[in-house]
Scaffold this motif. Structure first.
Motif, PDB file in Angstrom:
ATOM      1  N   GLN A  66       7.603  -3.669   9.841  1.00 14.10           N
ATOM      2  CA  GLN A  66       7.453  -4.022   8.415  1.00 14.10           C
ATOM      3  C   GLN A  66       6.591  -5.268   8.223  1.00 14.10           C
ATOM      4  O   GLN A  66       6.872  -6.117   7.376  1.00 14.10           O
ATOM      5  N   GLN A  67       5.506  -5.355   9.013  1.00 16.46           N
ATOM      6  CA  GLN A  67       4.712  -6.583   9.024  1.00 16.46           C
ATOM      7  C   GLN A  67       4.133  -6.925   7.653  1.00 16.46           C
ATOM      8  O   GLN A  67       4.228  -8.071   7.199  1.00 16.46           O
ATOM      9  N   GLU A  68       3.522  -5.958   6.981  1.00 15.70           N
ATOM     10  CA  GLU A  68       2.825  -6.280   5.736  1.00 15.70           C
ATOM     11  C   GLU A  68       3.795  -6.644   4.619  1.00 15.70           C
ATOM     12  O   GLU A  68       3.479  -7.486   3.775  1.00 15.70           O
ATOM     13  N   ILE A  69       4.988  -6.042   4.617  1.00 19.55           N
ATOM     14  CA  ILE A  69       5.995  -6.417   3.625  1.00 19.55           C
ATOM     15  C   ILE A  69       6.515  -7.828   3.906  1.00 19.55           C
ATOM     16  O   ILE A  69       6.758  -8.625   2.986  1.00 19.55           O
ATOM     17  N   ARG A  70       6.662  -8.165   5.162  1.00 20.45           N
ATOM     18  CA  ARG A  70       7.087  -9.526   5.523  1.00 20.45           C
ATOM     19  C   ARG A  70       6.026 -10.545   5.096  1.00 20.45           C
ATOM     20  O   ARG A  70       6.348 -11.629   4.602  1.00 20.45           O
ATOM     21  N   ILE A  71       4.762 -10.185   5.309  1.00 23.64           N
ATOM     22  CA  ILE A  71       3.679 -11.087   4.884  1.00 23.64           C
ATOM     23  C   ILE A  71       3.667 -11.221   3.366  1.00 23.64           C
ATOM     24  O   ILE A  71       3.466 -12.322   2.840  1.00 23.64           O
ATOM     25  N   LEU A  72       3.887 -10.113   2.663  1.00 19.12           N
ATOM     26  CA  LEU A  72       3.972 -10.175   1.193  1.00 19.12           C
ATOM     27  C   LEU A  72       5.087 -11.126   0.764  1.00 19.12           C
ATOM     28  O   LEU A  72       4.889 -11.953  -0.147  1.00 19.12           O
ATOM     29  N   ALA A  73       6.241 -11.029   1.408  1.00 12.81           N
ATOM     30  CA  ALA A  73       7.357 -11.918   1.071  1.00 12.81           C
ATOM     31  C   ALA A  73       6.974 -13.374   1.284  1.00 12.81           C
ATOM     32  O   ALA A  73       7.322 -14.257   0.484  1.00 12.81           O
ATOM     33  N   GLU A  74       6.243 -13.639   2.359  1.00 14.81           N
ATOM     34  CA  GLU A  74       5.788 -14.998   2.648  1.00 14.81           C
ATOM     35  C   GLU A  74       4.820 -15.486   1.584  1.00 14.81           C
ATOM     36  O   GLU A  74       4.927 -16.611   1.084  1.00 14.81           O
ATOM     37  N   LEU A  75       3.860 -14.644   1.240  1.00 13.51           N
ATOM     38  CA  LEU A  75       2.811 -15.049   0.296  1.00 13.51           C
ATOM     39  C   LEU A  75       3.358 -15.258  -1.115  1.00 13.51           C
ATOM     40  O   LEU A  75       2.928 -16.175  -1.814  1.00 13.51           O
ATOM     41  N   LYS A 135      10.750   2.922  -0.124  1.00 14.23           N
ATOM     42  CA  LYS A 135       9.680   2.334   0.687  1.00 14.23           C
ATOM     43  C   LYS A 135       8.312   2.667   0.118  1.00 14.23           C
ATOM     44  O   LYS A 135       7.452   1.780  -0.043  1.00 14.23           O
ATOM     45  N   ARG A 136       8.069   3.933  -0.195  1.00 18.13           N
ATOM     46  CA  ARG A 136       6.748   4.359  -0.669  1.00 18.13           C
ATOM     47  C   ARG A 136       6.393   3.692  -1.999  1.00 18.13           C
ATOM     48  O   ARG A 136       5.244   3.304  -2.221  1.00 18.13           O
ATOM     49  N   ILE A 137       7.376   3.527  -2.864  1.00 13.93           N
ATOM     50  CA  ILE A 137       7.092   2.915  -4.169  1.00 13.93           C
ATOM     51  C   ILE A 137       6.865   1.413  -4.021  1.00 13.93           C
ATOM     52  O   ILE A 137       5.991   0.837  -4.683  1.00 13.93           O
ATOM     53  N   LEU A 138       7.610   0.759  -3.131  1.00 17.55           N
ATOM     54  CA  LEU A 138       7.375  -0.669  -2.884  1.00 17.55           C
ATOM     55  C   LEU A 138       5.970  -0.876  -2.307  1.00 17.55           C
ATOM     56  O   LEU A 138       5.233  -1.765  -2.749  1.00 17.55           O
ATOM     57  N   LEU A 139       5.584  -0.059  -1.334  1.00 15.02           N
ATOM     58  CA  LEU A 139       4.246  -0.185  -0.741  1.00 15.02           C
ATOM     59  C   LEU A 139       3.149   0.132  -1.748  1.00 15.02           C
ATOM     60  O   LEU A 139       2.052  -0.430  -1.685  1.00 15.02           O
ATOM     61  N   SER A 140       3.435   1.008  -2.697  1.00 11.13           N
ATOM     62  CA  SER A 140       2.428   1.354  -3.715  1.00 11.13           C
ATOM     63  C   SER A 140       2.076   0.156  -4.588  1.00 11.13           C
ATOM     64  O   SER A 140       0.974   0.078  -5.132  1.00 11.13           O
ATOM     65  N   ILE A 141       3.007  -0.764  -4.726  1.00 13.32           N
ATOM     66  CA  ILE A 141       2.735  -1.980  -5.502  1.00 13.32           C
ATOM     67  C   ILE A 141       1.647  -2.796  -4.814  1.00 13.32           C
ATOM     68  O   ILE A 141       0.791  -3.399  -5.462  1.00 13.32           O
ATOM     69  N   ILE A 142       1.649  -2.776  -3.477  1.00 10.24           N
ATOM     70  CA  ILE A 142       0.618  -3.498  -2.718  1.00 10.24           C
ATOM     71  C   ILE A 142      -0.705  -2.746  -2.764  1.00 10.24           C
ATOM     72  O   ILE A 142      -1.760  -3.325  -3.007  1.00 10.24           O
ATOM     73  N   TYR A 143      -0.635  -1.443  -2.521  1.00  9.01           N
ATOM     74  CA  TYR A 143      -1.865  -0.668  -2.304  1.00  9.01           C
ATOM     75  C   TYR A 143      -2.407   0.005  -3.558  1.00  9.01           C
ATOM     76  O   TYR A 143      -3.471   0.617  -3.520  1.00  9.01           O
ATOM     77  N   ARG A 147      -7.082  -4.880  -6.446  1.00 13.29           N
ATOM     78  CA  ARG A 147      -6.364  -4.418  -5.257  1.00 13.29           C
ATOM     79  C   ARG A 147      -6.989  -4.976  -3.979  1.00 13.29           C
ATOM     80  O   ARG A 147      -6.299  -5.340  -3.041  1.00 13.29           O
ATOM     81  N   GLN A 148      -8.322  -5.039  -3.948  1.00 12.17           N
ATOM     82  CA  GLN A 148      -9.004  -5.590  -2.771  1.00 12.17           C
ATOM     83  C   GLN A 148      -8.627  -7.051  -2.562  1.00 12.17           C
ATOM     84  O   GLN A 148      -8.435  -7.488  -1.423  1.00 12.17           O
ATOM     85  N   ALA A 149      -8.534  -7.806  -3.654  1.00 16.95           N
ATOM     86  CA  ALA A 149      -8.172  -9.222  -3.541  1.00 16.95           C
ATOM     87  C   ALA A 149      -6.760  -9.377  -2.977  1.00 16.95           C
ATOM     88  O   ALA A 149      -6.521 -10.198  -2.078  1.00 16.95           O
ATOM     89  N   ILE A 150      -5.834  -8.577  -3.493  1.00 14.73           N
ATOM     90  CA  ILE A 150      -4.441  -8.658  -3.039  1.00 14.73           C
ATOM     91  C   ILE A 150      -4.322  -8.192  -1.587  1.00 14.73           C
ATOM     92  O   ILE A 150      -3.700  -8.850  -0.747  1.00 14.73           O
ATOM     93  N   ASN A 151      -4.951  -7.054  -1.288  1.00 13.20           N
ATOM     94  CA  ASN A 151      -4.882  -6.518   0.076  1.00 13.20           C
ATOM     95  C   ASN A 151      -5.522  -7.453   1.093  1.00 13.20           C
ATOM     96  O   ASN A 151      -5.086  -7.530   2.243  1.00 13.20           O
ATOM     97  N   SER A 152      -6.582  -8.169   0.665  1.00 13.16           N
ATOM     98  CA  SER A 152      -7.277  -9.070   1.593  1.00 13.16           C
ATOM     99  C   SER A 152      -6.369 -10.187   2.066  1.00 13.16           C
ATOM    100  O   SER A 152      -6.431 -10.590   3.229  1.00 13.16           O
ATOM    101  N   LYS A 153      -5.528 -10.700   1.183  1.00 12.84           N
ATOM    102  CA  LYS A 153      -4.606 -11.765   1.588  1.00 12.84           C
ATOM    103  C   LYS A 153      -3.558 -11.238   2.565  1.00 12.84           C
ATOM    104  O   LYS A 153      -3.223 -11.886   3.560  1.00 12.84           O
ATOM    105  N   ILE A 154      -3.058 -10.033   2.293  1.00  9.86           N
ATOM    106  CA  ILE A 154      -2.002  -9.465   3.130  1.00  9.86           C
ATOM    107  C   ILE A 154      -2.563  -8.954   4.451  1.00  9.86           C
ATOM    108  O   ILE A 154      -2.120  -9.356   5.533  1.00  9.86           O
TER     109      ILE A 154
END
Length: 506
Positions: free
Chosen positions: A282-291, A336-344, A413-420
């Motif tokens: 769950q690396q990217e979700i953990r990074i999201l929590a950090e950010l 899980k899929r809906i939470l990840l959709s918020i990122i992507y 989305r690119q800006a958000i994804n770039s940080k994560i």
């Protein structure tokens, strides 16, 4: 004194042997370089004190050109002399240090390195389209010169002004380059040189299973074409293939293996060894929590809970245990899929089709998630504003991605994804360096084989696997605690083939 490399059979591959035969009798020929001094012995090299200085290196047809920075002197070493340099430290500046490292490795020569013009260019501006030496030189220097070695020198001098520890404007980029990107080059060079072994008989068996029109056949046939004489694949690992800093693999692409167990079972460790696969959970979700610094998300991870199961428990008002994957795979997967959709940025309609539910249900679950983790929306809004005002966003480690115009949902989305994803790329490279430099792992005979997304594949003698596992886990989970408050967790497994778990014999 060791045997002359040209008589030695201790080479990695027959391809190395072919290179040596080609280079053995080379002598300096005519060159485009106006004036150079040809070095004809190791004593001449030592007398010039070239091993004590920063030198620009450039591989030419018949040897190595060396540019000495302090007095603009140009020297040439023919290939047949390089095997005598095994005890010499060469401090190299080049356009592509990875290829220099691999080139010298053919002659059993290890070089020190202090600058890579290609990687420095990508750190300074990840959006540069033409990253060839010629392209970078024309972009930054704006003056004609036909000599590659001079181009490297001038490009290095330009870049050093911008990636200098005293340059406060680019302090973070200096640290990113010096502490992550530059030392990562040697790790990648060694992974490419070591390669990964393929079961050739099994490969032929699989090839006979498919027709030429099948994707699997084309992929397997490409593997076969890239095998060396010892049945090893030496893929190219592209250190900076994406603007986020993520790596890719090509020639062949080992990140795009057919999604079957039998395809992964093609790859096998050396006799007496075992693979160790370790990947971040769950690396990217953990990074999201950090950010986004969301207290609810952080507490879930600090309590070592499954965030998708915990979230499903809250949303559907069910006990946590009932929402774990082993007990309720469908409800956990939907959350899980809906939470990840918020990122992507996956749309409601697409999600509803994937999850076989109504658009209204998807919207309802998404709104509940944003209410539970209320810092996610604040993080996204802040990131978009950062991109608009600064024309860039950056990772925890200081990697920047520039945006000239942010006014569409795609750019948001690119800006958000770039940080994560950029932070994930930084973590992977940082950890690879720690693993590669660890003396205990070296003494245990552990080799890093290849990184695949969030997974790192190792090879280790079977008898050392438990000790190696403990060290690998400790490095991958603990070495970044100074940068993150969120604990990173890994899943680790022993494999007798890449697709088959190792089972200890009774």
């Amino acid at each position: 004194m060791r045997d002359n490399i040209f008589q030695s059979d201790n080479l990695r591959t027959n391809r190395d042997r072919e290179l040596l035969n080609k280079y053995k009798n080379n002598k300096p020929k005519s060159s485009n370089h106006k004036t150079f001094v040809s070095i004809n012995s190791i004593e001449e090299f030592k007398n010039l004190n070239l091993n004590k200085e920063k030198l620009c290196l450039c591989i030419e047809k018949d040897g190595i050109f060396i540019y000495r920075l302090k007095d603009n002197s140009l020297f040439y070493i023919p290939n047949f002399l390089l095997s005598e340099f095994n005890n010499i430290e060469v401090y190299s500046i080049s356009y592509n240090i990875k290829e220099i490292i691999k080139y010298f490795n053919v002659f059993d020569v290890e070089i020190k390195y202090c600058w890579d013009c290609y990687i420095a260019s990508r750190v300074l501006n990840e959006n540069v389209s033409d990253t060839t030496l010629e392209g970078l030189y024309n972009l930054y220097i704006h003056e004609g010169d036909s000599q590659n070695i001079i181009k490297i020198y001038k490009l290095y001098k330009f870049q050093e002004k911008h990636l200098n520890k005293n340059n406060t404007k680019n302090k973070e980029l200096y640290n990113l380059y010096r502490n992550i990107e530059l030392p990562c080059i040697r790790v990648i060079a060694n992974m490419e040189l070591d390669g990964i072994q393929v079961d050739k008989e099994y490969l032929y068996k699989l090839l006979n299973k498919y027709t030429e029109s099948d994707y699997d056949y084309r992929y397997l046939n490409n593997l076969n074409k890239n095998l060396d004489d010892n049945n090893y694949i030496h893929s190219t690992i592209n250190q900076y293939a994406a603007v986020t800093g993520r790596m890719s693999i090509s020639n062949p692409n080992l990140q795009n293996i057919p999604s079957t167990k039998e395809a992964r079972d093609l790859f096998i460790p050396a006799e007496g060894n075992v693979f160790i696969s370790c990947d971040y959970s769950q690396q990217e979700i953990r990074i999201l929590a950090e950010l986004c610094n969301d207290s609810k998300m952080i507490s879930i991870f600090q309590e070592n809970k499954d965030i998708y199961a915990e979230l499903a428990s809250i949303i559907f008002n069910l006990p946590y245990e009932d929402c774990l994957e082993k007990n309720n795979k469908d409800i956990r997967n939907k959350t899980k899929r809906i939470l990840l959709s918020i990122i992507y940025g996956v749309g409601y309609k697409s999600l509803a089709e994937q999850l076989n539910c109504s658009i209204e249900e998807v919207k309802d679950i998404k709104n509940k998630i944003l209410n539970i983790f209320n810092n996610i929306q604040k993080f996204e809004d802040k990131t978009i504003q950062e991109a608009i005002e600064n024309k860039y966003v950056q990772t925890i480690f200081g990697r920047k991605r520039r945006f000239h115009d942010v006014n569409t949902n795609r750019e948001y989305r690119q800006a958000i994804n770039s940080k994560i994803q950029g932070t994930g790329a930084d973590i992977l490279k940082f950890v690879l360096i720690k693993l590669f430099n660890n003396k205990e792992l070296q003494n245990l005979g552990v080799k890093i084989i290849i990184p695949i997304h969030d997974e790192i594949l190792f090879e280790c003698p079977i008898e050392n696997r438990e000790k190696a596992k403990s060290i690998i886990l400790n490095i991958m989970e603990k070495s970044i605690v100074d940068y993150l408050q969120i604990p990173m967790k890994c899943d680790i497994i022993f494999l007798i083939k890449w697709g088959t778990p190792y089972v200890e014999s009774e």
